[in-house]
Design a protein around this motif. Structure first.
Motif, short mmCIF file in Angstrom:
data_model
loop_
_atom_site.label_atom_id
_atom_site.label_comp_id
_atom_site.label_asym_id
_atom_site.label_seq_id
_atom_site.Cartn_x
_atom_site.Cartn_y
_atom_site.Cartn_z
N GLU A 11 29.67 31.61 43.48
CA GLU A 11 29.95 33.01 43.11
C GLU A 11 31.29 33.45 43.69
OE1 GLU A 11 28.16 34.87 41.10
OE2 GLU A 11 26.54 33.40 40.83
N HIS A 12 32.27 33.65 42.81
CA HIS A 12 33.56 34.20 43.24
C HIS A 12 34.02 35.25 42.22
CE1 HIS A 12 34.26 31.72 46.75
NE2 HIS A 12 33.97 30.64 46.05
N TRP A 13 33.09 36.13 41.84
CA TRP A 13 33.39 37.14 40.84
C TRP A 13 34.13 38.32 41.48
CZ3 TRP A 13 32.76 35.82 35.95
CH2 TRP A 13 31.82 34.83 35.63
N TYR A 14 35.17 38.77 40.77
CA TYR A 14 35.88 39.97 41.22
C TYR A 14 35.07 41.22 40.89
CZ TYR A 14 39.23 43.81 41.11
OH TYR A 14 39.85 45.02 41.29
N ARG A 15 34.61 41.30 39.70
CA ARG A 15 33.80 42.44 39.28
C ARG A 15 32.84 41.96 38.19
NH1 ARG A 15 37.64 45.54 37.87
NH2 ARG A 15 37.57 45.23 35.61
N TRP A 16 31.61 42.46 38.25
CA TRP A 16 30.60 42.05 37.27
C TRP A 16 30.71 42.93 36.04
CZ3 TRP A 16 27.96 37.90 36.46
CH2 TRP A 16 26.90 37.91 35.56
N ASN A 17 31.04 42.31 34.93
CA ASN A 17 31.14 43.00 33.65
C ASN A 17 30.02 42.48 32.76
OD1 ASN A 17 31.76 44.20 31.25
ND2 ASN A 17 33.70 43.11 30.95
N ILE A 18 28.99 43.29 32.57
CA ILE A 18 27.81 42.82 31.85
C ILE A 18 28.10 42.55 30.37
CG2 ILE A 18 26.98 45.13 31.21
CD1 ILE A 18 24.14 44.07 31.80
N GLN A 19 29.16 43.16 29.84
CA GLN A 19 29.49 42.95 28.43
C GLN A 19 30.32 41.69 28.20
OE1 GLN A 19 28.25 44.81 26.00
NE2 GLN A 19 27.18 46.15 27.45
N GLY A 20 31.04 41.26 29.21
CA GLY A 20 31.91 40.09 29.05
C GLY A 20 31.13 38.79 28.99
N ARG A 21 31.50 37.91 28.08
CA ARG A 21 30.79 36.64 27.92
C ARG A 21 31.69 35.43 28.08
NH1 ARG A 21 27.34 37.45 22.47
NH2 ARG A 21 26.94 35.23 22.88
N CYS A 22 32.98 35.64 28.35
CA CYS A 22 33.92 34.56 28.63
C CYS A 22 34.63 34.85 29.95
CB CYS A 22 34.94 34.42 27.50
SG CYS A 22 34.23 33.91 25.90
N ALA A 23 34.85 33.81 30.74
CA ALA A 23 35.38 34.00 32.09
C ALA A 23 36.85 33.61 32.17
CB ALA A 23 34.57 33.19 33.09
N SER A 24 37.57 34.37 32.98
CA SER A 24 38.99 34.08 33.25
C SER A 24 39.22 34.05 34.74
CB SER A 24 39.88 35.14 32.61
OG SER A 24 39.67 36.40 33.22
N MET A 25 40.33 33.44 35.14
CA MET A 25 40.77 33.45 36.53
C MET A 25 41.95 34.41 36.65
SD MET A 25 42.07 30.34 39.00
CE MET A 25 40.41 29.80 39.40
N GLU A 26 41.82 35.41 37.52
CA GLU A 26 42.84 36.45 37.68
C GLU A 26 43.65 36.14 38.94
OE1 GLU A 26 43.00 38.80 35.25
OE2 GLU A 26 41.35 37.68 34.33
N SER A 27 44.79 35.50 38.76
CA SER A 27 45.57 35.07 39.92
C SER A 27 46.23 36.22 40.65
CB SER A 27 46.63 34.06 39.46
OG SER A 27 47.52 34.65 38.52
N MET A 28 46.35 37.39 40.00
CA MET A 28 47.03 38.51 40.67
C MET A 28 46.10 39.31 41.56
SD MET A 28 45.54 39.60 37.82
CE MET A 28 46.69 39.14 36.52
N LEU A 29 44.81 39.08 41.50
CA LEU A 29 43.85 39.85 42.30
C LEU A 29 43.88 39.42 43.76
CD1 LEU A 29 40.80 39.92 39.86
CD2 LEU A 29 42.52 41.70 40.23
N ALA A 30 43.43 40.32 44.62
CA ALA A 30 43.44 40.06 46.05
C ALA A 30 42.26 39.17 46.44
CB ALA A 30 43.38 41.37 46.83
N LYS A 31 42.38 38.56 47.61
CA LYS A 31 41.34 37.72 48.20
C LYS A 31 41.01 36.51 47.30
CE LYS A 31 39.41 41.52 50.87
NZ LYS A 31 38.20 42.30 51.23
#
Length: 314
Positions: free
Chosen positions: A100-120
């Protein structure tokens, strides 16, 4: 030290060094695609030009890719999605997401991306699949932990591990063996095992060989209809075949051992015959000891039962 023993030590040193180099190689290669596309279009692109969207089975692979994308400061599609809003997340090779390394849980989203600009380190984000973002493709995985399991005078056995991603992908291996000249053999991966084993024959004794193994995947181009070969970076190994004198020495030692084993039964029979000629055997000796012990124990019991005064009157 004899010449044969010297050659044995040299070959063992070569195998140890080469096995250490092969262990720990990067299991797969990732490619950043700068062109923004939807998740489905990104996957079609990756399957046409590479193997598939990136699969990160372990946290180690997650952080490896994370460090590689930090400078890009963008959103990248991964090969991670869920079939329904309430379903679990699975990679395109069929494996479930185990960390589990989710930035924010979006219940509507069904495809995952990696957000390199986010913190931590929490940089996974669930998005709508029709959004247009950059993507990360994954190429053919190189053979891992390549080693020579056994080396003879004219043949050797090779083994290497197959990554979980490549286990789900139909592929083959080119095995090139070079000494004074080179020869390449093709081996298809078909059993779905975590390990691949091949045997190479028709080699020359006491000869050093350079072995190069590369995985490749054949894809059909959906645009041109032709076939495209996608090859991984090769993995190399240096191996020297055994000298024939070593083989003869081993055979001689084995024959001596067999000769000693064959002499054991007649020697034992001769020993038993000689013991009987002395007038008694081991069983007789044991019987004598048993009788003596019985007689002594009976005498001791009789003495204990006679009172001291009665002995004095006698």
């Amino acid at each position: 030290m004899f010449a044969c023993e010297t050659r044995i030590l040299q070959q063992l040193a070569v195998l140890v060094v080469c096995h250490g180099v092969a262990v720990g190689q990067i299991p797969s290669h990732y490619f950043l695609v700068q062109r923004p596309m939807s998740w489905s279009k990104a996957r079609e692109f990756c399957q046409r030009h590479y193997v598939d969207l990136a699969v990160l089975n372990t946290e180690e692979q997650y952080f490896t890719l994370l460090n590689a994308t930090l400078a890009s400061k963008g959103s990248f599609w991964l090969g991670l999605r869920r079939q329904s809003i309430l379903g679990g997340w699975t990679w395109v090779n069929g494996e479930e997401l185990r960390y589990e390394h989710w930035y924010r849980w979006n219940i509507q989203g069904r495809c995952a991306s990696m957000e390199s600009m986010l913190a931590k380190d929490e940089k996974l984000l669930a998005r709508y699949c029709d959004e247009r973002h950059m993507s990360v493709c994954q190429g053919s995985g190189s053979p891992q932990s390549l080693a020579a399991d056994s080396v003879g005078t004219d043949q050797l056995n090779l083994s290497w591990s197959v990554s979980a991603f490549m286990q789900m992908t139909p592929h083959s291996y080119n095995v090139t063996t070079c000494a004074s000249s080179c020869a390449t053999l093709l081996y298809s991966y078909t059993n779905g095992s975590a390990f691949m084993n091949v045997s190479i024959g028709n080699l020359t004794s006491a000869t050093e060989y350079s072995i190069r193994i590369a995985a490749f995947v054949v894809r059909r181009d959906s645009v041109t209809g032709g076939r495209t070969t996608l090859q991984s970076n090769p993995t190399d190994l240096q191996v020297k075949t055994a000298d024939s004198c070593e083989q003869h020495k081993v055979i001689a030692v084995v024959l001596k051992l067999l000769k000693l084993v064959s002499l054991a039964p007649p020697l034992w029979i001769l020993y038993r015959i000689l013991k009987k000629d002395d007038g008694y055997d081991d069983d007789d000796v044991e019987s004598v000891h048993d009788v003596s012990s019985v007689e002594l124990s009976t005498e001791d019991a009789t003495i204990d039962l006679i009172p001291e005064k009665t002995r004095g009157i006698s």
